[in-house]
Design a protein around this motif. Sequence first.
Motif, PDB file in Angstrom:
ATOM      1  N   LYS A  70      11.701  10.726   2.978  1.00  0.00           N
ATOM      2  CA  LYS A  70      12.593  10.481   1.819  1.00  0.00           C
ATOM      3  C   LYS A  70      13.238   9.117   2.039  1.00  0.00           C
ATOM      4  O   LYS A  70      13.572   8.471   0.997  1.00  0.00           O
ATOM      5  N   GLU A  71      13.067   8.503   3.069  1.00  0.00           N
ATOM      6  CA  GLU A  71      13.465   6.706   3.070  1.00  0.00           C
ATOM      7  C   GLU A  71      12.232   5.933   2.879  1.00  0.00           C
ATOM      8  O   GLU A  71      12.579   4.815   2.621  1.00  0.00           O
ATOM      9  N   GLY A  72      11.314   6.325   2.208  1.00  0.00           N
ATOM     10  CA  GLY A  72      10.192   5.975   1.774  1.00  0.00           C
ATOM     11  C   GLY A  72       9.002   5.265   2.701  1.00  0.00           C
ATOM     12  O   GLY A  72       8.205   4.751   2.245  1.00  0.00           O
ATOM     13  N   SER A  73       9.158   5.989   3.886  1.00  0.00           N
ATOM     14  CA  SER A  73       7.882   5.841   5.164  1.00  0.00           C
ATOM     15  C   SER A  73       6.674   6.942   4.610  1.00  0.00           C
ATOM     16  O   SER A  73       6.887   7.798   4.252  1.00  0.00           O
ATOM     17  N   ARG A  74       5.656   6.300   5.264  1.00  0.00           N
ATOM     18  CA  ARG A  74       4.557   7.010   5.139  1.00  0.00           C
ATOM     19  C   ARG A  74       4.322   7.890   6.410  1.00  0.00           C
ATOM     20  O   ARG A  74       4.163   7.071   7.604  1.00  0.00           O
ATOM     21  N   VAL A  75       3.948   9.263   6.647  1.00  0.00           N
ATOM     22  CA  VAL A  75       3.933  10.106   7.739  1.00  0.00           C
ATOM     23  C   VAL A  75       2.583  10.492   7.790  1.00  0.00           C
ATOM     24  O   VAL A  75       2.269  11.121   6.892  1.00  0.00           O
ATOM     25  N   ASN A  76       1.797  10.448   8.579  1.00  0.00           N
ATOM     26  CA  ASN A  76       0.478  10.918   9.252  1.00  0.00           C
ATOM     27  C   ASN A  76       0.455  12.057  10.210  1.00  0.00           C
ATOM     28  O   ASN A  76       1.221  11.667  11.380  1.00  0.00           O
ATOM     29  N   LYS A  77       0.074  12.993  10.010  1.00  0.00           N
ATOM     30  CA  LYS A  77      -0.045  14.245  10.945  1.00  0.00           C
ATOM     31  C   LYS A  77      -1.349  14.935  10.972  1.00  0.00           C
ATOM     32  O   LYS A  77      -2.064  15.044  10.020  1.00  0.00           O
ATOM     33  N   ILE A  78      -1.945  15.226  12.261  1.00  0.00           N
ATOM     34  CA  ILE A  78      -2.991  16.265  12.319  1.00  0.00           C
ATOM     35  C   ILE A  78      -2.764  17.471  13.097  1.00  0.00           C
ATOM     36  O   ILE A  78      -2.002  17.527  14.087  1.00  0.00           O
ATOM     37  N   TYR A  79      -2.880  18.462  12.433  1.00  0.00           N
ATOM     38  CA  TYR A  79      -2.557  19.886  12.487  1.00  0.00           C
ATOM     39  C   TYR A  79      -3.764  20.366  13.034  1.00  0.00           C
ATOM     40  O   TYR A  79      -4.613  20.835  12.549  1.00  0.00           O
ATOM     41  N   ASP A  80      -3.687  20.733  14.447  1.00  0.00           N
ATOM     42  CA  ASP A  80      -4.691  21.554  15.144  1.00  0.00           C
ATOM     43  C   ASP A  80      -4.766  22.997  14.720  1.00  0.00           C
ATOM     44  O   ASP A  80      -3.568  23.733  15.037  1.00  0.00           O
ATOM     45  N   GLN A  81      -5.856  23.579  14.263  1.00  0.00           N
ATOM     46  CA  GLN A  81      -5.794  24.845  13.658  1.00  0.00           C
ATOM     47  C   GLN A  81      -6.426  26.147  14.637  1.00  0.00           C
ATOM     48  O   GLN A  81      -6.751  27.048  14.414  1.00  0.00           O
ATOM     49  N   ILE A  88       7.908  14.640  -2.669  1.00  0.00           N
ATOM     50  CA  ILE A  88       7.297  14.473  -1.578  1.00  0.00           C
ATOM     51  C   ILE A  88       5.683  14.824  -1.668  1.00  0.00           C
ATOM     52  O   ILE A  88       5.519  16.193  -2.329  1.00  0.00           O
ATOM     53  N   VAL A  89       4.956  14.235  -1.678  1.00  0.00           N
ATOM     54  CA  VAL A  89       3.456  14.332  -1.942  1.00  0.00           C
ATOM     55  C   VAL A  89       2.591  14.576  -0.673  1.00  0.00           C
ATOM     56  O   VAL A  89       2.604  13.508   0.227  1.00  0.00           O
ATOM     57  N   LEU A  90       1.843  15.642  -0.747  1.00  0.00           N
ATOM     58  CA  LEU A  90       1.039  15.741   0.592  1.00  0.00           C
ATOM     59  C   LEU A  90      -0.382  15.652   0.231  1.00  0.00           C
ATOM     60  O   LEU A  90      -0.938  16.180  -0.788  1.00  0.00           O
ATOM     61  N   ILE A  91      -1.200  14.615   0.804  1.00  0.00           N
ATOM     62  CA  ILE A  91      -2.647  14.441   0.645  1.00  0.00           C
ATOM     63  C   ILE A  91      -3.370  14.923   1.948  1.00  0.00           C
ATOM     64  O   ILE A  91      -3.095  14.246   2.798  1.00  0.00           O
ATOM     65  N   GLY A  92      -3.964  15.981   1.852  1.00  0.00           N
ATOM     66  CA  GLY A  92      -4.532  16.316   3.358  1.00  0.00           C
ATOM     67  C   GLY A  92      -6.171  16.451   3.052  1.00  0.00           C
ATOM     68  O   GLY A  92      -6.742  16.658   2.147  1.00  0.00           O
TER      69      GLY A  92
END
Length: 463
Positions: free
Chosen positions: A114-125, A143-147
């Motif tokens: 929301k503050e304009g930062s880019r957040v990267n996450k790795i979700y282990d399945q 909010i856009v999710l590119i996965g």
Amino acid sequence: MNKLGRKLFLSISVAILFIFVVFVLMANFFLPKYYIYKTKEKLGEAINLIAELPAARMADSIPLLEQQYHVTIVYDSLQKRVNDLNNSLLQQLAQKTVTLNKFWITEESWQKVKEGSRVNKIYDQGKLKSSFYASFIRKDQNIVLIGLSMAYISDTIQMINEFILVLAFISVLIIVFVVWLLSYRMTKPLKELGEVAKDISALHFRKARTKTRDEIGELAESINTMSDKLSEAHADLSRKNLSLKRFMSDITHELKTPVSLIQAYAEGIQDGLDDGSYAATILRQNESMARLIEELLDFAKIERGILEISALPIKDLFSDCLEKFQIELEFRQIELVVEDDLPGNPMIEADVDKIRRVFHNLLSNAVKYSADHRIHVSFGERGSDIVFHMSNVFQGEISDVSQLWEPFYVLESSRYKENSGTGLGLAIVKTILEQHEYCYQAEVNGQTIHFYIFFNKISPRPA
């Protein structure tokens, strides 16, 4: 397999195995990081394009971006609560055949986006043995999710290691065959060269039949050249040894006769049997030995002598030498004809005393062996050279004209003893001419022998 083949096999095998070990280590330590880096880079390109898209075109452009970068893109409003936002994004991912059993946007991540930062996450399945790499960005009020789904990198690395092991086994089999073939092709000519070298060391001169376009072929050519030169040197040395043996026999005989006579006549004088001629005979025999020893000393001196070069008129020098033979020519009734086709009185640069010795020895040789009481001499030109030519009919036989220039060679001394000498005259001529770097040659035509000398003429200086 021979020694060289074993060395090649071990060296290449160790090198291949080392490369395989390096590949395995790199796959285990660097491949996971590299895989994540490339995934992040691919997502970054897609994110940059999304950030530049106008809001009105984003919905139409998402399918094209997903197809181009093989990613999944979903979005929703940032105004929703976190729980609602998570449910919405999960439903959109499921509609695009991306099923995740572990996915959640935390309050902290939501606030950063929301503050304009880019957040990267790795979700282990987990049991799905895959991971979902997701990047979250803000696009206007959404909010856009590119996965991107990723297989477990450990499984990939394990497959790569297994493939490397299989490749290593196959490579070893190929190496064995290739090394055997290479070692056979390389060691066969080398073995032949070794046998040729052994034969040459045993004075059995022969050539190698190896013809390859590499260093082994060059080595074979060098050995063949060495064999030819050694063969020539050995043959030349053998000829010189035979000439030396003959010379020693002749010298022994020549010295034994006067020594015996000197001793006999000296004893006669001592016993009072001298009739007045004994002393003269002793002196004559002593002079004969002195001449022989002097000629030997001259030859040795000329061999190691230093040239004293000066300009000299070639025809005048020959005329001076010829005057000293006039009495002997008249005594032997030999006619010497000089044919001068050389204009003027050309000059050469040479050692006067040594060139005089050349003319003296050639004239002495011609007078000694002339069979028809006629000697022919001519002066001519060939380009910038002065050509001196002397010929006469000789008695005896010459099996090899090149031997005339060798020391100690005597023309059929056993058959013509009255004309034989030490065999050093023409050897001295050869030595002097080679010291001056003059070309020379001898030819035999029937019973006529021809000698040619090519003197370097001095160019006339402008007045």
